[in-house]
Every structure is written in structure tokens, then in C-alpha cells.
Design a protein around this motif. Structure first.
Motif, PDB file in Angstrom:
ATOM      1  N   GLY A  24     -15.767 -17.294  19.376  1.00 14.71           N
ATOM      2  CA  GLY A  24     -14.444 -17.010  19.848  1.00 14.71           C
ATOM      3  C   GLY A  24     -14.463 -17.043  21.461  1.00 14.71           C
ATOM      4  O   GLY A  24     -15.405 -16.710  21.904  1.00 14.71           O
ATOM      5  N   ASN A  80      -8.369 -14.324  20.428  1.00  8.69           N
ATOM      6  CA  ASN A  80      -8.587 -15.050  19.493  1.00  8.69           C
ATOM      7  C   ASN A  80      -9.735 -14.391  18.625  1.00  8.69           C
ATOM      8  O   ASN A  80      -9.453 -14.864  17.319  1.00  8.69           O
ATOM      9  CB  ASN A  80      -9.437 -16.254  20.193  1.00  8.69           C
ATOM     10  N   ASN A 133      -9.195 -13.765  14.034  1.00  8.21           N
ATOM     11  CA  ASN A 133     -10.162 -14.397  13.233  1.00  8.21           C
ATOM     12  C   ASN A 133     -10.455 -13.172  11.891  1.00  8.21           C
ATOM     13  O   ASN A 133     -11.297 -12.177  12.386  1.00  8.21           O
ATOM     14  CB  ASN A 133     -11.573 -14.567  13.910  1.00  8.21           C
ATOM     15  N   THR A 152     -12.573 -10.017  12.750  1.00 10.16           N
ATOM     16  CA  THR A 152     -11.775  -9.034  13.304  1.00 10.16           C
ATOM     17  C   THR A 152     -12.295  -7.441  13.221  1.00 10.16           C
ATOM     18  O   THR A 152     -11.895  -6.644  14.263  1.00 10.16           O
ATOM     19  CB  THR A 152     -10.435  -8.950  12.717  1.00 10.16           C
TER      20      THR A 152
END
Length: 518
Positions: A241, A246, A250, A254
Motif C-alpha cells: 500500500g 489506500n 484494502n 484494513t
């Protein structure tokens, strides 16, 4: 940070050159910028390339033949399931490309360097004991920093450090780890899908104080990270990432920064926030306390409180990291991204405060419990404070009481504290004590005349400016008591506010309403 830092580099290029066919090696040795070499590429039927930090160069015009590839394969270690191999006691990585039947038709020889001094830019954060996640695109030095982190924590701070080394990326090929990781111990991972198992094994079997992991990329590894953090072991890792935003989006990773969940607000709460009823909120406490974005090899952004940064992102605002940069002379600069705050400070003057023109109903309200109302009104008049005494505790923003009454903790005071209302205490019911309380409340200390600013007035004016210009404003660092009142002022204007930074520089940022949600 203005001291200069000196960096040492160990690259073992001579050992990498030994695996190259002689005619390719000769062409490479003619290059004068080998210290900038990143990788060598040999693809069957194509000219071999040398790739540098600022471009690439064709080494020879004649194409690579199968015998060239076989020559190199015979001089490197065994390829694992992820098609990676290495050279023993070095940090170089050789990756292969295979054809449909499994034969090697291409090689990428990545130069591995041990850079000593590369973490000086984040040394204070590394030694904090907190869990740290490094993010950034390939080639910005994430793995290089992990090696140096392992060495510094194990050698200089004598901590029990274990490196979970997938594909021998951090500590090099072979059974003996490279000296770049210092006295840290290395646990090899037989295949990438086993990384999470080795992470848990490291905690259960070897009593580490710090675990270092490169390239968290699977959901199982994210769960292993949370397990390790919950056991009180410091975790320092990199992840796939480029940025915190970003990573948050994900779905696989996350959870590393707290995760996201959809929440349905009540009608009252959605009106108070000025948003739709369905909003996104952080699901849990982040596994990593601090996130560091590597923007390039010399610049990084630091989110010192991951939870706060994620909350700001989920409100559709941009969190403001602390930005650090290594300059050409080797010194380190901390760039403060708060120029608009400095502009706000210049606007507010003492004469402005002497004649406040606040909208009706925007005064700060205080409920007095066993404190003289006459003393309070006299202090308000003398200081021209934007403070109003109310009769009902339910209408108040703060409560003022005596130390003797606070000790008894009557039902009223206990109810106020349970509701999160600030309760301030003075020693005795005298005018001097009440006057001092109002001065402290509005920041009217002896330094007030020099600063020309108060915490609550600053928040009032900032809130109105945010409403006018729809741009966030950072306020001056204040103590916890004043910050709570600044949050209440922002809430009264139906604005979102967030405390950021570390004490004694912790401060409130006021954000505009999200126009997309109103």
C-alpha cells in the motif's frame, strides 16, 4: 532536527558479480555508477540490462543465450516456491521467470544493500515501543529500514528481536543471517503462505520483545499481527500500500488500521453531525499505533495516532501527517503543514477580543455549584469574557464547584461527569479564585498580552471562518481542559473537530461539514 547524519553502505557487489557470465560482467564493470545499480535483468533472447536509480543501460547488444542463464543458475542458491533465490551471506535477491513447462527463461538480480544510519530520520519513533507500520511503493527503502531497525533495537537497546524473514528478504540467503540485522534472531519462512504461522510461532516459542515482518499482504497475516499486538510484543512491519488512505480501502489489510464498518445514526445524531444517517466509522482499535508513509527515499509522512488519522479520513477529510525530509547535506528537517494556522493567528488581535461580536446563543455556559454568582458575573464583566451563568445544569457546557463539594460527589456532579461535562474545581468561594478560574478558562494568563489570543475565542472565530471558507483550521496547542471546551464550541456550530499531535503540542483541528452528506 538539525544534526547531520552519516550513512554507511555495504552492498557485497563483488559476490553478485561472480554469478554473471564473463562478457556481461565485463560490460557492467565499465559502468562508473555501480553505487546506483538497482538490478540486472537477463531475459532469454534479449540484450541484458542494468537498471539504475535514474534509468537503465543496455550492457551488450548480443542477446542472452540459454547457456548464460544456466551459468548464473549454477552459482546461486536453490529457488523456493516463490521463484526466489539468493547468494549466501549477502542481501542480493535473484528472481526467475519460468515458461509453461517450468524452465527458467528470465532472471532479475536485485542488489541488496545494508545501509547504516537510514532510520535516523525516525529513530525517536522506533524506540517508542509502539507498533509501527511502514507503507510505500517498491524501491523506496522499506526493507532496508527494517534491517536497520533490527540492528538498532537488538544491539544498541539490547532488546530481544526476532525477524520473520520471508524469502530471506531481510537477513539474506543461507543459514547465517547477514550482520546488517545485528544480534537480532532470524526465523526463515519456507513459503509466503506460511508467514502467519511463523509469526505466531515466534511469539509462542522464543519470548521476543520485538517482532519485525516484511510485506504483510494476506488476511491471515493481518490477524496474526493483531494477535501479536494483543500479547504486548512490539510489532514493526511493512505492508502493501502506498498510503494510509489506500490501505484503509484494502479489504484484506484494513484491519491493520482498525477496519471500517457502516453505522446507522439516530435522527438526532445525524442532525448534530450534519451527515446522512448511514456513515462509515472505524471498527476497532488499530493494530499499529503509528503509520509511516515512505514517499521517497528521503521524505516520509508520520501519522503518530493511527486511530485519529483514520477517523479523519472516514469523515472525508485529509489528515495532516508530520512530514520529515533528509536534505542533501545529510540533515533532517521536520516540515510543518500548518501554514493556514499561522495566518489565523495573525488575524486575531487583542482589540478584536475587547469588542466581541458573537452570534446570540454562542456564549459558553457555566453552571455554578456552591460558587457565588455575584463573583462570577463581576469577573465576566471585568474581563469581558464570553461566558454566561445558567440556572439549569442541563443547559451548561461546564460546571464550576468548590473542592470540598467535589470530594462529596453529589448526584448532580456525578451525573455531569457521566455525561462527559467538564467539572472545574476551585479551592474557596472568593472573588480572586473565581477571577483566576475565568482567566485560566480563556487563557488570560500573564502571557496573554503577548500572544493576543485565547483558547475559546480562537475556537469561536475559527469555527465561523470554517463555516465561511469550508477549509479546516488547526488551533493553538492547549491543555486537555481547554481542548474539551473547543470541541464543544465546534459541536455547537455543527462542525467536526479532532485533537491531533502529542503533548505538549496537542491541538484541535476544526473541519467543515461534509457538503456531500448534508
Amino acid at each position: 532536527m538539525d544534526e547531520k547524519h552519516h550513512y554507511g553502505v555495504v552492498d557485497n557487489l563483488d559476490k553478485l558479480f561472480l554469478v554473471l557470465p564473463e562478457h556481461i560482467l565485463k560490460a557492467l564493470e565499465e559502468k562508473e555508477n555501480s553505487d546506483e545499480l538497482i538490478e540486472i535483468v537477463m531475459d532469454l533472447g534479449r540484450s541484458p540490462e542494468a537498471r539504475f536509480t535514474n534509468g537503465f543501460s543496455i550492457l551488450i547488444e548480443s542477446p542472452v543465450e540459454r547457456s548464460d542463464i544456466e551459468f548464473t543458475l549454477g552459482r546461486v542458491g536453490m529457488f523456493t516456491r516463490d521463484n526466489r533465490a539468493g547468494i549466501e551471506r549477502t542481501l542480493h535477491r535473484i528472481s526467475c521467470i519460468r515458461n509453461r513447462v517450468g524452465n527458467v527463461v528470465g532472471l532479475t538480480m536485485r542488489v541488496g544493500r545494508a545501509v547504516y544510519g537510514t532510520i535516523d530520520i525516525v529513530r525517536d519513533i522506533i524506540v517508542s515501543g509502539k507498533n509501527i507500520l511502514f507503507l510505500g511503493p517498491p524501491g523506496v527503502g522499506k526493507t532496508t529500514k527494517l534491517r536497520e531497525v533490527a540492528r538498532v533495537l537488538s544491539d544498541e537497546f539490547q532488546k530481544r528481536v526476532i525477524v520473520v524473514d520471508t524469502s530471506n528478504e531481510i537477513a539474506g540467503d543461507g543459514d547465517i543471517p547477514h550482520p546488517a540485522i545485528g544480534r537480532a534472531r532470524r526465523m526463515q519462512v519456507p513459503s509466503p503462505e506460511r508467514q502467519h504461522d511463523v509469526m505466531i510461532e515466534a511469539v509462542e516459542n522464543h519470548m521476543p520483545e520485538v517482532i519485525i515482518v516484511d510485506e504483510i499482504g494476506r488476511e491471515e497475516e493481518a490477524r496474526a499481527c493483531r494477535t501479536i499486538a494483543e500479547r504486548g510484543v512490539q510489532l514493526i512491519a511493512t505492508a502493501h500500500g502506498n498510503s494510509l488512505r489506500n490501505l484503509l480501502l484494502n479489504p484484506t489489510l484494513t484491519d491493520l488500521v482498525g477496519g471500517i464498518q457502516s453505522v446507522i445514526l439516530s435522527d438526532e445524531e445525524s442532525r448534530r453531525r450534519g451527515t446522512q444517517k448511514a456513515v462509515l466509522e472505524r471498527k476497532a482499535i488499530p493494530t499499529f499505533d503509528i503509520v509511516v508513509e515512505l514517499r521517497d527515499r528521503d521524505t516520509l509522512g508520520i501519522y503518530r495516532n493511527t486511530a485519529e488519522a483514520v477517523d479523519v479520513i472516514l469523515r472525508n477529510y485529509d489528515p495532516r501527517p508530520e512530514v520529515r525530509k533528509k536534505t542533501k547535506d545529510g540533515s533532517i528537517e521536520v516540515l510543518k503543514e500548518i501554514e493556514e494556522f499561522e495566518t489565523v493567528e495573525e488575524v486575531y488581535s487583542l482589540s478584536d477580543w475587547n469588542q466581541p461580536k458573537y452570534p446570540e446563543g454562542k456564549m459558553l455556559r457555566v453552571f455554578l455549584f456552591a460558587v457565588s454568582r455575584n463573583y462570577m458575573e463581576r469577573a465576566i464583566t471585568q474581563l469581558k469574557a464570553t461566558l454566561e451563568v445558567v440556572e439549569d445544569i442541563n443547559d451548561a457546557d461546564i460546571v464550576l464547584t468548590l473542592k470540598s463539594r467535589y470530594r462529596k460527589k453529589t448526584n448532580r456532579l456525578r451525573e455531569a461527569e457521566n455525561r462527559g461535562m467538564p467539572v472545574h474545581v476551585i479551592r474557596s468561594n472568593t472573588y480572586s479564585q473565581v477571577l483566576r478560574f475565568v482567566k485560566d478558562l480563556f487563557g488570560l494568563s500573564d502571557s496573554y498580552e503577548k500572544s493576543g489570543e485565547t483558547g475559546l475565542i480562537e475556537a469561536e472565530k475559527a469555527a465561523r471562518q470554517v463555516l465561511r471558507e469550508s477549509e479546516p483550521i488547526e488551533l493553538t496547542p492547549r491543555n486537555a481542559f481547554v481542548r474539551r471546551l473547543q470541541h464543544k464550541i465546534a459541536e455547537r456550530y455543527n462542525l467536526f473537530s479532532q485533537s491531533i499531535g502529542e503533548e505538549p503540542f496537542r491541538r484541535v483541528t476544526i473541519y467543515p461539514r461534509n457538503l456531500d452528506d448534508t
